[in-house]
Design a protein around this motif. Structure first.
Motif, PDB file in Angstrom:
ATOM      1  N   ARG A 158       0.789  -1.217   0.088  1.00 45.41           N
ATOM      2  CA  ARG A 158      -0.040  -0.002   0.144  1.00 45.41           C
ATOM      3  C   ARG A 158       0.762   1.292   0.016  1.00 45.41           C
ATOM      4  NH1 ARG A 158      -2.000  -1.049   3.994  1.00 45.41           N
ATOM      5  NH2 ARG A 158      -3.879  -2.518   3.397  1.00 45.41           N
ATOM      6  N   PHE A 159       0.583   2.164  -1.036  1.00 39.34           N
ATOM      7  CA  PHE A 159       1.406   3.336  -1.197  1.00 39.34           C
ATOM      8  C   PHE A 159       0.796   4.549  -0.672  1.00 39.34           C
ATOM      9  CE2 PHE A 159       2.813   6.966  -3.496  1.00 39.34           C
ATOM     10  CZ  PHE A 159       4.181   7.003  -3.702  1.00 39.34           C
ATOM     11  N   LEU A 160      -0.510   4.755  -0.552  1.00 41.09           N
ATOM     12  CA  LEU A 160      -1.135   6.045   0.011  1.00 41.09           C
ATOM     13  C   LEU A 160      -2.579   5.542   0.285  1.00 41.09           C
ATOM     14  CD1 LEU A 160      -1.377   9.139  -2.325  1.00 41.09           C
ATOM     15  CD2 LEU A 160      -3.409   7.964  -1.862  1.00 41.09           C
ATOM     16  N   THR A 161      -3.053   6.332   1.054  1.00 41.98           N
ATOM     17  CA  THR A 161      -4.430   6.391   1.683  1.00 41.98           C
ATOM     18  C   THR A 161      -5.145   7.668   1.675  1.00 41.98           C
ATOM     19  OG1 THR A 161      -3.863   6.569   3.895  1.00 41.98           O
ATOM     20  CG2 THR A 161      -4.210   4.275   2.902  1.00 41.98           C
ATOM     21  N   GLY A 162      -6.293   7.952   1.209  1.00 43.20           N
ATOM     22  CA  GLY A 162      -7.024   9.166   0.957  1.00 43.20           C
ATOM     23  C   GLY A 162      -7.744   9.491   2.135  1.00 43.20           C
ATOM     24  N   PRO A 163      -8.311  10.734   2.472  1.00 49.46           N
ATOM     25  CA  PRO A 163      -9.088  11.226   3.430  1.00 49.46           C
ATOM     26  C   PRO A 163     -10.769  10.218   3.392  1.00 49.46           C
ATOM     27  CG  PRO A 163      -9.099  12.678   1.380  1.00 49.46           C
ATOM     28  CD  PRO A 163      -8.180  11.875   1.338  1.00 49.46           C
ATOM     29  N   VAL A 164     -11.432  10.899   4.445  1.00 49.97           N
ATOM     30  CA  VAL A 164     -12.740  10.287   4.547  1.00 49.97           C
ATOM     31  C   VAL A 164     -13.583  10.247   3.448  1.00 49.97           C
ATOM     32  CG1 VAL A 164     -14.649  10.342   5.950  1.00 49.97           C
ATOM     33  CG2 VAL A 164     -12.209  10.612   7.008  1.00 49.97           C
ATOM     34  N   GLN A 201     -11.353  11.961  -5.210  1.00 53.97           N
ATOM     35  CA  GLN A 201     -12.818  12.440  -5.427  1.00 53.97           C
ATOM     36  C   GLN A 201     -13.808  12.244  -4.625  1.00 53.97           C
ATOM     37  OE1 GLN A 201     -16.114  10.425  -8.305  1.00 53.97           O
ATOM     38  NE2 GLN A 201     -14.286  10.828  -9.441  1.00 53.97           N
ATOM     39  N   HIS A 202     -14.826  13.232  -4.457  1.00 50.77           N
ATOM     40  CA  HIS A 202     -15.703  13.272  -3.387  1.00 50.77           C
ATOM     41  C   HIS A 202     -15.406  13.067  -1.961  1.00 50.77           C
ATOM     42  CE1 HIS A 202     -16.253   8.767  -3.148  1.00 50.77           C
ATOM     43  NE2 HIS A 202     -16.592   8.899  -4.780  1.00 50.77           N
ATOM     44  N   PRO A 203     -14.292  13.870  -1.525  1.00 55.66           N
ATOM     45  CA  PRO A 203     -14.281  13.621   0.122  1.00 55.66           C
ATOM     46  C   PRO A 203     -15.473  14.186   0.608  1.00 55.66           C
ATOM     47  CG  PRO A 203     -12.998  15.538  -0.954  1.00 55.66           C
ATOM     48  CD  PRO A 203     -13.495  14.907  -2.037  1.00 55.66           C
ATOM     49  N   TRP A 248     -11.558  18.161   4.345  1.00 55.88           N
ATOM     50  CA  TRP A 248     -10.450  18.160   3.398  1.00 55.88           C
ATOM     51  C   TRP A 248     -10.847  18.748   1.901  1.00 55.88           C
ATOM     52  CZ3 TRP A 248      -8.985  16.430  -1.362  1.00 55.88           C
ATOM     53  CH2 TRP A 248      -7.475  16.044  -1.604  1.00 55.88           C
ATOM     54  N   PRO A 249      -9.707  19.428   1.451  1.00 57.76           N
ATOM     55  CA  PRO A 249      -8.505  19.796   1.724  1.00 57.76           C
ATOM     56  C   PRO A 249      -8.360  21.208   2.727  1.00 57.76           C
ATOM     57  CG  PRO A 249      -8.663  20.564  -0.403  1.00 57.76           C
ATOM     58  CD  PRO A 249     -10.172  19.749  -0.054  1.00 57.76           C
ATOM     59  N   ASP A 250      -9.303  21.996   2.640  1.00 58.19           N
ATOM     60  CA  ASP A 250      -9.334  23.216   3.297  1.00 58.19           C
ATOM     61  C   ASP A 250      -9.234  23.538   4.512  1.00 58.19           C
ATOM     62  OD1 ASP A 250      -9.597  25.155   0.461  1.00 58.19           O
ATOM     63  OD2 ASP A 250     -11.007  23.660   0.556  1.00 58.19           O
ATOM     64  N   PRO A 258     -15.979  19.859   1.687  1.00 57.96           N
ATOM     65  CA  PRO A 258     -14.867  19.180   0.928  1.00 57.96           C
ATOM     66  C   PRO A 258     -14.844  19.330  -0.496  1.00 57.96           C
ATOM     67  CG  PRO A 258     -16.354  17.975   2.687  1.00 57.96           C
ATOM     68  CD  PRO A 258     -17.077  19.265   2.389  1.00 57.96           C
ATOM     69  N   ARG A 259     -13.603  19.341  -0.980  1.00 55.51           N
ATOM     70  CA  ARG A 259     -13.673  19.609  -2.428  1.00 55.51           C
ATOM     71  C   ARG A 259     -12.750  18.504  -3.029  1.00 55.51           C
ATOM     72  NH1 ARG A 259     -12.115  25.706  -3.930  1.00 55.51           N
ATOM     73  NH2 ARG A 259     -10.552  25.509  -2.020  1.00 55.51           N
ATOM     74  N   SER A 260     -13.287  17.887  -4.211  1.00 55.20           N
ATOM     75  CA  SER A 260     -12.313  17.032  -4.765  1.00 55.20           C
ATOM     76  C   SER A 260     -10.931  17.794  -5.401  1.00 55.20           C
ATOM     77  CB  SER A 260     -12.989  16.508  -5.998  1.00 55.20           C
ATOM     78  OG  SER A 260     -13.923  16.042  -5.875  1.00 55.20           O
ATOM     79  N   ALA A 261      -9.749  17.297  -5.374  1.00 54.91           N
ATOM     80  CA  ALA A 261      -8.523  17.837  -5.742  1.00 54.91           C
ATOM     81  C   ALA A 261      -7.554  17.027  -6.385  1.00 54.91           C
ATOM     82  CB  ALA A 261      -8.123  18.511  -4.261  1.00 54.91           C
TER      83      ALA A 261
END
Length: 697
Positions: free
Chosen positions: A621-627, A648-650, A670-672, A680-683
Motif C-alpha cells: 500500500r502506497f497511499l491512503t486518502g481522506p474520509v 474524488q468526493h471527500p 479536506w483539503p481546506d 470538502p472539495r475534490s482535488a
C-alpha cells in the motif's frame, strides 16, 4: 429515486446515479468461467515468477498456470530480461484519517481543487459562485487525468517540469455546491426543487459547468511544488460545449435531434470517469454512467434507452425542469413531443455513451465523439503500442456489472506524424469471450455477421448505438463490472479491473465468486504478441479481499507459495489502474460511499492506492486518502519523479442527518480545513520522493 417534502422544501433524491446493475445478456457469468478454470489448474505460477495477489479473502493466487495449453505467450511471461526489485518503499497501514498519507521519504502537495479559478475572469471559489463562474473554474469530482509535456509532441516523453494537466470531472454533489442546500437534510445525490416544482436555473447551469474536462497549464517550481500557469491553453469543456459526432453513427437517424437535424453534432460530455491518451497526443474522455441524466416518459421506451437504464423519471439532477426552460436544459427530457426526431430530443441520449477526443493543445478545437468505439458505460480507453504500418488497437470496459470488455482495431495503419483521430472512425469493434480453458476470442460486432443482421439491426450505426445488445447476441462474456484498463509497456500484457459484482446476487456472502464484493483484476496476452489478434490467453492477476476468512477449500488463504494477504496489501474494489515505464502496476480502490469503513469493508479503511510488481507478486500500500473519497487518476511526469493522483468526493459519507443538523463537515473538511465556510472539495495531489528518485522505487 424518491421525492418528498421536508419542512416545505421539496427534495428529490436520485441516489448516486450509477446505472442499474443487471444482467441482460443471458451469457455465462465470468464467475462460472473462473470456477471451471480454477478447477483444472494445478500450478499457480507465471513463467516469470510468483504472481499477485489474493482472492476475495483468499490470499495470494497465481497470475497464470504453467499448464497453459496454448502455444501463444501467456500473460506474465515477461520480455525475457531480468529486473531488480521494483518496490522500494515501506508499505503504509490502512487509515481512517481525514488526510493523505504517503510512505516515509515522500512528500505531497494539494493543487487545483474544485472551484479553483483557471481562466477568464478568474472568479475565486465561494459557495455562492454562479453558474457562469463555474465555467471558469475547476470542475467537480476529479477523475482520470494525464500530464501532457509542454512540447506537445509525445504523450509520454518530453518536459517533466511543465505541461498540460488534463482531467475529467465525473459528477457533482449538489449539497456541497449551493447555498440553499446548506442545513437541509440531503444525501449526496439529492437536489432541492423550487416551490413550483422546477430547478433553479443558475444551479442547473452550475452543475452542468462542473461536469466535463479541465485543461490546466502547470509548472514545477524549484521546491518540487507545482503551480497553475495563466496561458491560452487553459480551457473548460463542460456539459454544454459543442461537440461533433464522427464515425459510422454520424448522420444516422438515431442521433438526429432538434439541435442537429442532420445528426452531426450534440452538446456536452457527462459523467467522464477514466480516460485515454492517443498515440498522436490527444486526450480521450469516457462517458460512463450517463443514462441517469435523462428521462423518457414515452409509453414504450426504445431499446437504446431501456437497455442503458433510462427511465420515466425526470433525470438525475432534473435539469430538464430548470425554471425558464431553454433547450440546453429541456434536452434532458427524451420524451417524444414533436412530429419527428428533428422536432424534439428523443434521440439526445443516443448522443452520449461515447469516447470523446479532445486536442489539449488547440483550445479552439471542437471535441469529437468517436462512435466506432461503441456506445456503453465507457470507463476509459487504453491503447496498445502504436507501430508504424500496423493498425491502432485500443480497449475499453463497460462499467456495469455483467457487462463486457471491448477492443477496437483500426482499418488504416498507424503512421507516426501523419495519423490523427480520424483513424478511429473506420475499423472493427470486438467484444471479448473468456473461455473456460484460459483462452479467449475477440468476436466482431459487424453488421451482417454473427446475428447482427436486418431487421433487428438496420446498419452498423444501429449496431454501435446498441453495442450492449450486440455484444450479448454474439456471445461476449459478462464480466464483474469492468473498469480501468492498462497495458504493460514492456511486454504488452493487458490488465482490466473488475471492481465488484455484489449487485447481481443476495448479500449473504455464501459464494464469494458469485457475490464478488471485493473484485479482481484480469490479465491477458494477445496471440503472438499482436494486439490486433482475434485470440488471447487470459488469467487472473489479483483477487481483492481481506486475507482469508471464507472461500474455496483448495485456495483458502493460500497462493502458490503459501502467501496470504497481509495488513500491508489487503484491498477491496480495485478500480483505477495504471502501469508505469518499469512495469509497476498502480491499483486504486473505490469502495462505495455506502460501504466504506463499515461491515465487511471496515478492515480496508479509507480508499487507497497500492503498487504491485507483476514478476514477483509483491504488493504494498502506497497511499491512503481522506474520509469518504475515492482515489482515482494516476500519472507521472516522463522522468517518473512527480506523480499526480486525484481525490474524488471527500466527505461523501456525511449522512443526510449530519448535513441537516449543521454537522456539515463532521466527516471531512479536506483539503481546506475550514469546516465553517468551505465544503470538502475534490482535488489533485502531487507526490514526489524526497531524495528526487523515481516514484515507487
Amino acid at each position: 429515486m424518491s421525492e418528498e417534502n421536508r419542512n416545505n422544501v421539496i427534495i428529490v433524491d436520485n441516489g448516486n446515479g450509477d446505472e442499474p446493475q443487471l444482467d441482460y445478456s443471458g451469457n455465462r457469468s465470468f464467475a462460472s468461467v473462473l470456477e471451471a478454470r480454477l478447477a483444472r489448474r494445478t500450478v499457480l505460477k507465471s513463467t516469470a515468477g510468483a504472481a499477485a495477489l489474493g482472492f476475495m479473502s483468499l490470499g495470494l493466487a497465481g497470475c497464470l498456470s504453467s499448464d497453459n495449453d496454448d502455444d501463444d505467450r501467456a500473460p506474465g511471461g515477461g520480455d525475457g530480461g531480468e529486473a531488480g526489485p521494483l518496490l522500494g518503499f515501506t508499505a503504509i497501514p490502512t487509515s481512517e484519517s481525514d488526510d493523505i498519507v504517503v510512505p516515509e521519504g515522500y512528500s505531497f502537495q494539494v493543487i487545483l481543487p474544485w472551484g479553483a479559478p483557471i481562466l477568464g475572469a478568474m472568479p475565486a471559489f465561494a459557495i455562492d459562485n454562479t453558474g457562469e463562474d463555474q465555467g471558469m473554474q475547476m470542475g467537480s469530482h476529479h477523475d482520470g487525468m494525464h500530464f501532457f509535456p509542454i512540447e506537445g509532441e509525445e504523450p509520454f516523453e518530453g518536459s517533466s517540469d511543465e505541461g498540460l494537466l488534463v482531467m475529467n470531472h465525473e459528477y457533482v454533489e449538489p449539497r456541497f455546491m449551493h447555498a440553499d442546500h446548506i442545513g437541509v437534510t440531503l444525501s449526496s445525490g439529492a437536489v432541492v426543487m423550487r416551490d413550483d416544482g422546477t430547478r433553479d436555473r443558475d444551479q442547473a447551469l452550475k452543475e452542468l459547468n462542473a461536469h466535463g474536462v479541465s485543461v490546466v497549464h502547470v509548472q514545477k517550481r524549484s521546491d518540487n511544488r507545482w503551480e497553475h500557469v495563466q496561458s491560452d491553453y487553459n480551457r473548460r469543456i463542460t456539459g454544454l460545449t459543442p461537440m461533433e459526432i464522427h464515425g459510422p453513427v454520424r448522420g444516422s437517424n438515431l442521433v438526429k435531434t432538434k439541435y442537429s437535424p442532420e445528426g452531426f453534432a450534440t452538446r456536452g460530455t457527462l459523467n467522464n470517469c477514466a480516460m485515454g491518451v492517443t498515440p498522436w497526443n490527444t486526450y480521450m474522455a469516457a462517458e460512463e454512467n450517463w443514462a441517469g441524466y435523462f428521462g423518457n416518459r414515452d409509453e414504450t421506451l426504445p431499446r437504446e434507452h431501456q437497455r442503458y437504464g433510462i427511465r420515466a423519471s425526470d433525470s438525475r439532477y432534473r435539469w430538464a425542469l430548470a425554471n425558464g426552460g431553454g433547450e440546453e436544459f429541456t434536452r434532458f427530457d427524451a420524451t417524444s413531443t414533436g412530429a419527428s426526431a428533428a422536432d424534439d430530443y428523443r434521440n439526445e441520449p443516443n448522443c452520449f455513451g461515447w469516447m470523446v477526443e479532445i486536442d489539449p493543445f488547440d483550445p479552439q478545437s471542437i471535441p469529437k465523439k468517436r462512435t466506432s468505439l461503441g456506445r456503453f458505460g465507457h470507463e476509459g480507453v487504453v491503447f496498445g503500442p502504436a507501430v508504424d504500418g500496423e493498425p491502432v488497437v485500443c480497449y475499453s470496459g463497460d462499467d456495469s456489472t455483467n457487462e463486457f470488455i471491448y477492443k477496437f482495431v483500426s482499418e488504416q495503419p498507424f503512421q507516426k506524424g501523419v495519423t490523427d483521430g480520424s483513424i478511429l472512425d473506420t475499423g472493427t469493434l470486438y467484444v471479448g469471450r473468456f473461455n473456460d480453458d484460459g483462452s479467449g476470442d475477440w468476436l466482431p460486432l459487424v453488421h451482417g455477421q454473427n446475428g447482427l443482421t436486418a431487421p433487428e439491426f438496420a446498419d452498423q450505426a444501429d449496431v454501435l448505438v446498441n453495442t450492449r445488445l450486440a455484444a450479448g447476441i454474439v456471445g461476449g462474456t459478462p464480466m464483474d463490472r469492468p473498469e480501468w484498463g492498462a497495458v504493460d509497456p514492456n511486454n504488452g500484457d493487458v490488465y482490466f479491473t473488475l471492481t465488484n459484482n455484489s449487485g447481481r446476487s443476495e448479500a449473504n456472502g455464501a459464494n464469494p465468486r458469485t457475490q464478488n464484493r471485493h473484485g479482481h483484476i484480469v490479465r491477458w496476452a494477445e496471440a503472438d504478441g499482436n494486439h490486433a489478434s482475434t485470440t488471447f490467453a487470459w488469467d487472473i492477476f489479483l483477487f481483492g479481499g481481506d486475507a482469508g476468512q471464507s472461500g474455496v477449500d483448495n485456495l483458502k488463504g493460500k497462493g502458490p507459495d503459501g502467501e496470504t494477504l497481509t495488513a500491508d496489501n489487503l484491498l477491496s474494489s480495485p478500480d483505477g489502474l495504471w502501469i508505469d515505464k518499469d512495469s509497476r502496476v498502480w491499483i486504486q480502490t473505490d469502495i462505495g460511499e455506502g460501504s466504506q469503513n463499515s461491515g465487511v469493508f471496515e478492515v480496508f479503511g479509507n480508499n487507497a492506492m497500492l503498487c504491485a510488481d507483476p514478476k514477483t507478486g509483491e504488493m504494498r500500500r502506497f497511499l491512503t486518502g481522506p474520509v469518504g473519497q475515492e482515489i482515482t487518476g494516476v500519472i507521472t511526469t516522463p522522468d517518473q519523479k512527480t506523480m499526480f493522483i486525484n481525490v474524488q468526493h471527500p466527505g461523501a459519507t456525511t449522512t443526510p442527518e449530519e448535513w441537516g443538523a449543521g454537522q456539515r463537515y463532521v466527516r471531512s473538511s479536506w483539503p481546506d480545513r475550514n469546516p465553517v465556510r468551505v465544503p470538502p472539495r475534490s482535488a489533485t495531489v502531487v507526490i514526489w520522493k524526497d531524495d528526487g528518485g523515481v516514484i515507487g522505487s
